[in-house]
Design an enzyme around this catalytic site. Structure first.
Site, PDB file in Angstrom:
ATOM      1  N   GLY A   1       0.982  -1.121  -0.693  1.00 44.65           N
ATOM      2  CA  GLY A   1       0.161  -0.295  -0.062  1.00 44.65           C
ATOM      3  C   GLY A   1       0.330   1.256   0.065  1.00 44.65           C
ATOM      4  N   GLY A   2       1.994   0.829  -0.350  1.00 43.11           N
ATOM      5  CA  GLY A   2       2.851   2.419  -0.099  1.00 43.11           C
ATOM      6  C   GLY A   2       3.829   2.417   0.630  1.00 43.11           C
TER       7      GLY A   2
ATOM      8  N   GLU B   1      16.054  -1.224  -3.571  1.00 46.64           N
ATOM      9  CA  GLU B   1      15.979  -1.029  -4.546  1.00 46.64           C
ATOM     10  C   GLU B   1      16.623   0.065  -5.737  1.00 46.64           C
ATOM     11  OE1 GLU B   1      11.943  -4.090  -5.602  1.00 46.64           O
ATOM     12  OE2 GLU B   1      11.565  -1.811  -6.019  1.00 46.64           O
TER      13      GLU B   1
ATOM     14  N   HIS C   1       2.956   2.709 -12.668  1.00 48.65           N
ATOM     15  CA  HIS C   1       2.481   1.265 -13.356  1.00 48.65           C
ATOM     16  C   HIS C   1       1.433   0.984 -13.055  1.00 48.65           C
ATOM     17  CE1 HIS C   1       1.553   0.382  -8.288  1.00 48.65           C
ATOM     18  NE2 HIS C   1       1.032  -1.006  -9.682  1.00 48.65           N
TER      19      HIS C   1
ATOM     20  N   GLU D   1       2.507  -6.949  -9.260  1.00 49.47           N
ATOM     21  CA  GLU D   1       2.281  -5.123 -10.129  1.00 49.47           C
ATOM     22  C   GLU D   1       3.831  -4.884 -10.471  1.00 49.47           C
ATOM     23  OE1 GLU D   1       1.947  -2.726  -6.516  1.00 49.47           O
ATOM     24  OE2 GLU D   1      -0.708  -3.546  -6.746  1.00 49.47           O
TER      25      GLU D   1
ATOM     26  N   ARG E   1      -4.499 -10.797  -3.252  1.00 52.22           N
ATOM     27  CA  ARG E   1      -5.938 -11.205  -2.541  1.00 52.22           C
ATOM     28  C   ARG E   1      -6.516  -9.908  -3.641  1.00 52.22           C
ATOM     29  NH1 ARG E   1      -5.161  -5.168  -1.866  1.00 52.22           N
ATOM     30  NH2 ARG E   1      -3.469  -4.624  -1.506  1.00 52.22           N
TER      31      ARG E   1
ATOM     32  N   ARG F   1     -10.844   5.986  -7.129  1.00 52.84           N
ATOM     33  CA  ARG F   1     -11.187   6.401  -5.406  1.00 52.84           C
ATOM     34  C   ARG F   1     -12.178   7.396  -5.065  1.00 52.84           C
ATOM     35  NH1 ARG F   1      -6.921   2.338  -3.532  1.00 52.84           N
ATOM     36  NH2 ARG F   1      -6.029   1.196  -4.828  1.00 52.84           N
TER      37      ARG F   1
END
Length: 446
Positions: A163-164, A199, A207, A273, A290, A336
């Site tokens: 979730g960042g 990374e 994304h 992702e 999920r 959203r």
């Protein structure tokens, strides 16, 4: 098929599962915290059980109480939704030990893919490219050496994160010395695991994620890809399917996603992702084991009900679909709608919704647990609902989304709707020039 399932979640995703279960003739039990006593899922489920006070760790993360609720009500399976217990292999294993089916992948798959370090290793074994980086770093000295080899800027990431959250961009050696310990502490705070990986930080990228379904016996299909590049602080705001990638690159990424999921005999719904740089290079980031918040856009272009597929796979009915059965049509966009004030750095705006009117008409879907008089609790995320549109082309879908946004009225809290209207008019967005830094670099052009 199950006769009764328990939904270990809240808000719009709990309501989403209830609706499909009801259509399938499956009874539902929803657990809730004291703060959610008057929520729509509690009102619409066949049964409801309070599992604790408002705080998540005392209710929606309270494994003993959730399992007790399932056993007490005779639920045969638990659907975890997203967030909370959805990617907790210990919870999935405890469900199995108590004779309750976890609607999702096995604990073994979750453990293998749940950490970013583990995901990177599996990707490499599946011949899927990953961003230059490391496994779990033991300390600051090891991090400094790795950064020198990779080259600044670098990104510190919580291995157990999602979730960042738990991410830090580091541009110099001095920043890294200060940031590594902070990143470990944040990872411990958010996820109960201080493990950190590193990374190479890419300044500008897209994304893109691949939706897969698997039967747990090696049969895996993809249901297209989604572009989730419109973000704020690594949190997704707008998602669309399909992406605007060239067909050859799209197919490479889809094939890579299926290959990786097949490598672990994945079961149920999952999302792989990827990031895509300006030169068209793609790299695997992580797999979410999920159903995703943004699954709705993939449902729109495929005509499939992902929750139905999840239930059928978990109930042992398998995955009858072959890749050749999947036909993707048109273009879908999801916004959203959050109770946040975009003009004040997205400050949360919990509180009472005095009145709400959601858009309708052809090709418009709303997934929301909100209603007039509903009080948004301050204890959880600020999502009011998701507005999804579908049309034949991307251009038509943008026009439909703008119309639907302007038709939606939410009185009371500030929301992100005005921002989305501006984005729909943005010249870069309209031509598909979207990157994860879009809000910072491309919102001046309209």
């Amino acid at each position: 098929m199950f006769k009764k399932i328990l939904i270990a979640n809240r808000g719009e995703i709990a309501l989403r599962v209830i609706r499909t279960a009801r259509e399938m003739g499956v009874k539902t039990v929803v657990v809730y915290s004291q703060a959610d006593e008057h929520s729509l899922p509690v009102l619409l489920a066949d049964e409801s059980v309070c599992v604790g006070p408002a705080a998540s760790n005392a209710s929606y993360l309270n494994i003993p109480n959730i399992l007790s609720a399932a056993l007490m009500t005779g639920a045969e399976a638990i659907h975890p939704g997203y967030g909370f217990m959805a990617e907790n292999p210990d919870f999935a294993e405890m469900c199995r030990e108590h004779g309750i089916t976890f609607i999702g992948p096995t604990p073994e798959s979750m453990r293998a893919l749940g950490s970013k370090a583990g995901g990177r290793e599996i990707a490499a074994n599946s011949n899927v490219p990953v961003v230059p980086g490391t496994g779990v770093l033991e300390g600051t000295d090891e991090a400094l050496l790795a950064a020198k080899q990779i080259g600044y800027p670098v990104l510190l990431k919580a291995s157990a994160g999602g979730g960042g959250r738990g991410q830090k961009v580091v541009r110099t050696q001095e920043e890294l010395k200060a940031a590594f310990g902070q990143a470990q502490e944040e990872a411990r705070l958010y996820f109960g695991d201080p493990a950190i990986i590193m990374e190479k930080f890419l300044e500008e990228f897209r994304h893109v994620e691949v939706q897969v379904m698997g039967d747990g016996e090696g049969h895996v299909i993809h249901i297209g890809e989604r572009d989730c590049s419109i973000q704020r602080r690594n949190q997704k705001l707008i998602e669309e399917a399909p992406s605007t990638l060239p067909d050859t690159l799209r197919q490479e990424i889809l094939d890579a996603g299926v290959r990786l999921a097949r490598h672990v005999n994945y079961a149920g719904a999952g999302t792989l992702e990827f990031i895509v740089d300006r030169d068209g290079n793609y790299y695997f980031m992580e797999m979410n084991t999920r159903i995703q918040v943004e699954h709705c856009v993939s449902e729109a272009i495929s005509g499939l009900d992902f929750v139905r597929l999840q239930l059928m796979i978990a109930a042992g009915e398998g995955l009858a679909l072959q890749q050749s059965d999947i036909t993707l049509r048109g273009h879908a966009i999801e916004c959203r709608i959050n109770a946040e004030d975009p003009d004040k750095d997205f400050r949360p705006a919990a509180g009472k919704i005095d009145e709400v009117h959601f858009a309708g008409g052809p090709g418009v879907r709303v997934d929301s647990h909100a209603y007039s008089g509903y009080v948004i609790p301050p204890h959880y995320d600020s999502l009011i609902g998701k507005l999804i549109v579908h049309h034949d082309t991307r251009e038509q879908a943008i026009a439909r989304m703008k119309r639907a946004l302007e038709e939606t009225v939410i009185q009371g809290p500030k929301t992100t709707i005005p921002l989305y209207v501006k984005i729909m008019d943005n010249a870069f967005y309209r031509r598909g020039a979207v990157m994860t830094n879009f809000l910072k670099t491309r919102m001046e052009a309209v």
